[in-house]
Design a protein around this motif. Sequence first.
Motif, PDB file in Angstrom:
ATOM      1  N   UNK A 185      68.240  49.589  55.543  1.00  0.00           N
ATOM      2  CA  UNK A 185      68.560  49.009  56.844  1.00  0.00           C
ATOM      3  C   UNK A 185      67.593  49.518  57.902  1.00  0.00           C
ATOM      4  N   UNK A 186      67.173  48.601  58.756  1.00  0.00           N
ATOM      5  CA  UNK A 186      66.376  48.978  59.925  1.00  0.00           C
ATOM      6  C   UNK A 186      67.279  48.874  61.147  1.00  0.00           C
ATOM      7  N   UNK A 187      66.848  49.421  62.233  1.00  0.00           N
ATOM      8  CA  UNK A 187      67.717  49.495  63.410  1.00  0.00           C
ATOM      9  C   UNK A 187      68.234  48.138  63.866  1.00  0.00           C
ATOM     10  N   UNK A 188      67.449  47.091  63.720  1.00  0.00           N
ATOM     11  CA  UNK A 188      67.863  45.779  64.234  1.00  0.00           C
ATOM     12  C   UNK A 188      68.330  44.805  63.149  1.00  0.00           C
ATOM     13  N   UNK A 189      68.359  45.231  61.886  1.00  0.00           N
ATOM     14  CA  UNK A 189      68.768  44.297  60.838  1.00  0.00           C
ATOM     15  C   UNK A 189      69.514  45.016  59.727  1.00  0.00           C
ATOM     16  N   UNK A 190      70.198  44.227  58.921  1.00  0.00           N
ATOM     17  CA  UNK A 190      70.958  44.773  57.799  1.00  0.00           C
ATOM     18  C   UNK A 190      70.025  45.154  56.658  1.00  0.00           C
ATOM     19  N   UNK A 191      70.541  45.979  55.750  1.00  0.00           N
ATOM     20  CA  UNK A 191      69.807  46.264  54.518  1.00  0.00           C
ATOM     21  C   UNK A 191      69.753  44.970  53.712  1.00  0.00           C
ATOM     22  N   UNK A 192      68.719  44.802  52.904  1.00  0.00           N
ATOM     23  CA  UNK A 192      68.550  43.569  52.143  1.00  0.00           C
ATOM     24  C   UNK A 192      68.441  43.854  50.649  1.00  0.00           C
TER      25      UNK A 192
END
Length: 88
Positions: A36-43
């Motif tokens: 996960x990055x600060x602005x998006x979900x883990x993928x």
Amino acid sequence: MRQVRGRIRGLEIKEQQEHRARERAYAALRWKIQPQRSSSAALVHRGDCALYPVEGGFLTREEAMIALAEPDIEPCQICKPETGLVDG
């Protein structure tokens, strides 16, 4: 002697190519998680997805299914890893 060396080199190149093809085939049957990055979900990605090109650390089918059931993990919209999970 030159012909023998050329033949050996040709066989070494062929073996390297076959090894890379086996690695790609293995990755295509696995999954991986992009943190996960600060602005998006883990993928979750298919193992051979070029959007997240890491080697190793692959998930099994069961682990990928568990990950996708988590609320903060989403499937990659490009490689669509859930397709391989449903078909498997």
